[in-house]
Design a protein around this motif. Sequence first.
Motif, PDB file in Angstrom:
ATOM      1  N   PRO A   1       4.604  -6.514  -2.712  1.00  0.00           N
ATOM      2  CA  PRO A   1       5.021  -4.881  -2.309  1.00  0.00           C
ATOM      3  C   PRO A   1       3.777  -4.342  -1.623  1.00  0.00           C
ATOM      4  CG  PRO A   1       4.423  -5.368  -4.720  1.00  0.00           C
ATOM      5  CD  PRO A   1       4.392  -6.459  -4.197  1.00  0.00           C
TER       6      PRO A   1
ATOM      7  N   ARG B   1       3.828   3.519  -8.061  1.00  0.00           N
ATOM      8  CA  ARG B   1       4.802   3.196  -8.935  1.00  0.00           C
ATOM      9  C   ARG B   1       4.157   2.102  -9.814  1.00  0.00           C
ATOM     10  NH1 ARG B   1       2.564  -0.041  -6.365  1.00  0.00           N
ATOM     11  NH2 ARG B   1       3.169  -1.645  -4.924  1.00  0.00           N
ATOM     12  N   PHE B   2       4.755   1.831 -10.994  1.00  0.00           N
ATOM     13  CA  PHE B   2       4.351   0.786 -12.005  1.00  0.00           C
ATOM     14  C   PHE B   2       5.009  -0.346 -11.431  1.00  0.00           C
ATOM     15  CE2 PHE B   2       3.711   4.455 -14.241  1.00  0.00           C
ATOM     16  CZ  PHE B   2       2.385   4.589 -14.975  1.00  0.00           C
ATOM     17  N   ALA B   3       4.509  -1.559 -11.834  1.00  0.00           N
ATOM     18  CA  ALA B   3       4.963  -2.493 -11.546  1.00  0.00           C
ATOM     19  C   ALA B   3       6.390  -2.896 -12.175  1.00  0.00           C
ATOM     20  CB  ALA B   3       4.072  -3.906 -12.272  1.00  0.00           C
TER      21      ALA B   3
END
Lengths: 423, 527
Positions: B477, B491-493
């Motif tokens: 990403p 964002r978090f994974a």
Amino acid sequence: MSQAKTEFLERSKTFWNPGKTQDWIDMGVDLVIDRREGYHLYDMDGRRLIDLHLNGGTYNLGHRHPELVEVLKAGTERFDMGNHHFPALARTALAEALQAVAPGPNFKYTAYGSGGGEAIDIALKTARHAAQKKKIVSIVKAYHGHTGLAVKTGDDRFSKLFLSEDAQGEFVQVPFNDLNAMEDALRGRDVAAVIMETIPATYGFPMPEVGYLPAVKKLCEKYDAFYIADEVQTGLMRTGEMWGCTKYGVEPDIMVTGKGISGGMYPIACVLISERCGGWLSEDGFGHISTMGGAELGCIVAMKTLEIIQRPEVRTMVQYIGDYLRAGLDDIMVQFPDFFIGIRQHGVIMGLEFNHEQGAKPVMKHLYENGVWAIFSTLDPRVLQFKPGLLLSQADAEDVLRRVAIAVELARDEVMGSRRRTY
Amino acid sequence: MDQALYNSLVDISDSPAARAGKADLMLDRARWAATVFDRYDRAATMAIVDAVAEAAHAMAGEMATKAVEETGFGVAEHKKLKNELTARPLVEHYRDQDFVNSRIDDARKIVEIPRPAGVIFALTPSTNPVATLNYKILLAMMTRNAIVISPHPAARAVSIEAATALARAAEAAGAPSGAIQILETPSIPLVEAFMTSPKTNVILATGGTPMVRAAYSSSNPAIGVGPGNAPVFVDATADIGAAAQAIVASKSFDNSILCTNESVLITVPEVENQLRMALKSAGAYLCTDEETAALRRFLFHPRGFNVEAIGRDATWIAQECNIRVPANTRILVTPITQIGVEERLSKEKLCPVLALHVAKTRTQALSQARAVLRLTGAGHSAAIHARDEAVIMDYAALVEAYRVVVNAPCSQGAAGFATNLAPTFTIGTGFFGRSSIGENVGPQHLVHWTRIAYNADRKVPFGNFQGVGRAFRGQLPTAPADGVPGTAPPRFAAPTPAPSAASSLDAATKDELRRLIAAELRDLLRK
């Protein structure tokens, strides 16, 4: 610690800097850098550290990059520092190279310092001359160096000690990301320049909000102030573009680059000056003099640094390193959501935020013990400066993530008490 | 970037440090690409492979013309065909082989996981610049490796253009940036810097012997190939007319620029006259002794083969030697009485000149065929035209070649284009030819397998690995650039969906492709 290191640290305290030497020992970092190569540092006791501090990007291309070593060696066959009074081959060549990569078409000249602080002073003097006004606006907790004018733009932690803080009201500070405060400071039209680190480094890389920097530039135009971009830590491809300000859509009037431009091999810092601001260079070219500023050997190294940074492969490398580390750090953050609470990132400029007012210090210590050197943010110790190099290899990046996961857990347990791991 | 500006005062561009720096940067970028590529699943991988093959196919003709213009070697029309054959048919040949997913062997209680080599450093020759480039790049893509191409300097421009187009097609189909790179300024010291770098995982060396030996001396794993010098034996049991047709077609194909071309034709007295007639009617010109002497002088200089003659037309070569030949002459045949060091015409000739030797007996013919390969070309290719299987077996078991083409043109046949051998532009010359691989090099050589091995004891059960596989996470990403409009928010994974879609080819397209390929191969055989 070896006997040799213990003895050395004593000598360091005796002859060099007792306070700084002791502070590091107190923080659990007994580092004495000896050998260095690529992104690896070797402590004098032989321990290897992966360098994620890079002295603020000084070692962007790694320590003792072989091509920079080569060009410096070759340069000494012909050049030394040069005579700063005279037109000089290397200074002019570097100025031409910088103009070609400047963050806008209006840049014309380059003036040189031997370090970032001196270059900031030149930038501020240049703006004052061009504006014929004295006031300078900077950001609360900004950091632009320790020289006469630069130190006044920053946190008073560094000026009061030496009774060097601004006393005439010429240096105004406003909070970052606060456009109203900025406009209030500029409204009187008595400001020569606003000086901005594109992303304030020593403050832990708080990120400019969307539209903030272009709005500051607009305010400068509205109130006849110049915009000075301090790109010492954000320039030279660290954001994935040559200059960070370009990414945010700002074309400054004056720009300062330092640290990385030296390749870590020969001290130099540069002030890029737009035609509009460069009047003093015609009016009185001797107005600013620096024996070592723009030393020709430094110019030779800087040109090679610029050339390497512009190779097309570097852009991809920066993208990979930023994406890969971010993906890995996101995974780690999920494991410790009560402690590791945020990541600030633009390219390979990263700040890791911890849920404790001094949280970055134990992380730094445990990283150090686990073979990674990254430094906390002096002006916001909740944030660890996480600054991988432009050419970091995949193997090193993977190793960094492995070590970060270990260190963050140890630091979390130290700060917040151990807990049962849940999977 | 104006290099002159940067180098005007102090120029280190010719230093070992500069060469190592250049190599490190390209190889590090390739390593990153390989790391990300390893996250791709099979569908995502094949989508890239198909996109590259389509791009290679689409520009086959243009690149063929440009290759001939730049190098002066070969025939554009034939190069176009080779460029096409190293696109879709190459992919089709390997389509059913899976180099991405693990495979389970219940009987042996072993699970095998494919592990790509990583970074391939590939040399490509001036003789078949684009076909070799297509082939090596597609092999790399099939196996999720990154590849850095080092083109022969004589074919630099066309190679850069072709590789750049393929890299663009690959990236457009989702390949990691830098998975395909090309060295734009190849020089011997720079190539050595790449070959000796610990960042190179394997060298795919196709080129002159010095380059191949350098690859093997680099301390890195290497797949290198030696030169060819194929003997072709026409036995008394052969269909002489068909043999002559195949030999002339092969020798004239791209003016013999493929190292698999027939070099020395050996036959026996019983069919000599018949073969001569058949060769003539197939478009060969049979030289007199004087003409043979003139060709010998022209083709072999004291320092080696005359590069001027490589890949030239038969008529051009004849003219250079003051030999008057019919305008439609396709190959020149030079009768020789000896084989070995004393007869230079028994060496490799990358041009449409074929030596003809008549042995006294079949036994002597086989011994002479061995002698041809003893001179040069060991481990490479040989051909035979015969109907008697025992003769074919004797011949194949005697000659030191790892591929013996039967009743087919050797140029194409040994390279897998008129036989069912694997299509290749890197002919493994094996132990006979001082190489590590003795078969036609293919994608299987660019992957090693991690083997999960269970206790052989029958009492110990084997695990159930059905449906247990690696998580293919696909592309990385893109990290956010905080504060820059339009970049991803923090964002978090979250599990990121792999970029895979079903293979972009539906069944009907595949059938159509197979039909086209079959037609191409038939055309090839008719030539």
